[in-house]
Scaffold this active site. Structure first.
Site, PDB file in Angstrom:
ATOM      1  N   SER A  66      -2.940   4.469   3.131  1.00 16.90           N
ATOM      2  CA  SER A  66      -3.026   3.704   1.884  1.00 16.90           C
ATOM      3  C   SER A  66      -3.881   2.456   2.009  1.00 16.90           C
ATOM      4  O   SER A  66      -4.170   1.801   1.000  1.00 16.90           O
ATOM      5  CB  SER A  66      -1.618   3.299   1.435  1.00 16.90           C
ATOM      6  OG  SER A  66      -1.018   2.441   2.406  1.00 16.90           O
ATOM      7  N   GLY A 126       0.808  -1.212   0.000  1.00 14.83           N
ATOM      8  CA  GLY A 126       0.000   0.000   0.000  1.00 14.83           C
ATOM      9  C   GLY A 126       0.845   1.267   0.000  1.00 14.83           C
ATOM     10  O   GLY A 126       0.511   2.250  -0.663  1.00 14.83           O
ATOM     11  N   GLU A 127       1.949   1.233   0.744  1.00 14.66           N
ATOM     12  CA  GLU A 127       2.801   2.418   0.866  1.00 14.66           C
ATOM     13  C   GLU A 127       3.732   2.598  -0.323  1.00 14.66           C
ATOM     14  O   GLU A 127       4.459   3.604  -0.399  1.00 14.66           O
ATOM     15  CB  GLU A 127       3.622   2.330   2.158  1.00 14.66           C
ATOM     16  CG  GLU A 127       2.791   2.367   3.431  1.00 14.66           C
ATOM     17  CD  GLU A 127       2.018   3.657   3.565  1.00 14.66           C
ATOM     18  OE1 GLU A 127       2.635   4.738   3.512  1.00 14.66           O
ATOM     19  OE2 GLU A 127       0.779   3.593   3.714  1.00 14.66           O
ATOM     20  N   GLY A 128       3.747   1.632  -1.239  1.00 17.70           N
ATOM     21  CA  GLY A 128       4.606   1.734  -2.416  1.00 17.70           C
ATOM     22  C   GLY A 128       6.071   1.480  -2.125  1.00 17.70           C
ATOM     23  O   GLY A 128       6.950   1.992  -2.821  1.00 17.70           O
TER      24      GLY A 128
END
Length: 218
Positions: free
Chosen positions: A190, A89-91
């Protein structure tokens, strides 16, 4: 009286740090009524609204339980899978995820949380690392768990500490994924269901990522 030796000072410092961990966790669970902690991706916050009292006479076992629950959870397959989902989600799933600053650039030293802020996509943030933890939240986790640096291992411990602070660790360990995600969505913007209006991954993506990384559903 003879001055305290180095080992005495270290032991005293360790006990003080342990006492802080116990106090901080108890304080959050008893008197916290809002979301004052802004961390990670702009949403690292701490919850809980109980007002029950506590007994200082059991501080030793309480401190031990706090450390044990987090340190032992790190190696649990469900915890590892959940951490992988947060990074998705946070990349920060890539090889450089643990070195990533908000906005995608990289820092060069794991000695401590990198200083300063970055402005990108209309936001200014001090978020850094695999879990995009902001400076203030890192200070809290560093003190709570005696973290010596901002290494990947320390980042993992801090992330599990944040999951625990959200009351979601037991859900993660048991594979109650949607319940755990709902609780942690106030920690990481996220995640599905986050109330902060930032882009999120879908619940399907979150669950698929957990499953692909070995997570077992309750």
């Amino acid at each position: 009286m003879k001055a305290p030796g180095p080992l005495y000072v270290i032991a005293a410092g360790t006990l003080a740090a342990a006492a802080y961990v116990w106090w901080a966790n108890q304080s959050v669970s008893m008197v916290y009524t809002g979301d004052p902690y802004d961390g990670g991706d702009g949403t690292d916050t701490s919850g809980g609204d109980s007002t029950s009292s506590f007994d200082f006479t059991d501080i030793g076992s309480s401190v031990s339980n706090i450390f044990t629950s987090v340190s032992s959870a790190i190696s649990d397959p469900n915890v590892r899978a959940f951490l992988a989902m947060i990074r998705r989600g946070e990349g920060t799933s890539g090889a450089n995820g643990y070195r990533m600053l908000f906005g995608g650039s990289l820092f060069t030293s794991y000695a401590d949380h990198p200083p300063g802020t970055v402005t990108a996509s209309g936001y200014t943030s001090s978020a850094a690392g695999a879990y995009q933890i902001k400076t203030q939240t890192w200070i809290e986790m560093k003190a709570a768990y005696g973290l010596p640096d901002f290494s990947p291992a320390s980042q993992d411990i801090a992330a599990v500490g944040l999951i625990k602070r959200r009351g979601a660790l037991a859900d993660v360990l048991a594979g109650r994924w949607q319940t755990a995600i709902a609780k942690c969505a106030k920690e990481w913007a996220s995640l599905p269901g986050s109330p902060y209006g930032q882009p999120t991954i879908s619940m399907d993506t979150a669950l698929a990522t957990i499953a692909a990384n070995g997570g077992v559903t309750a």
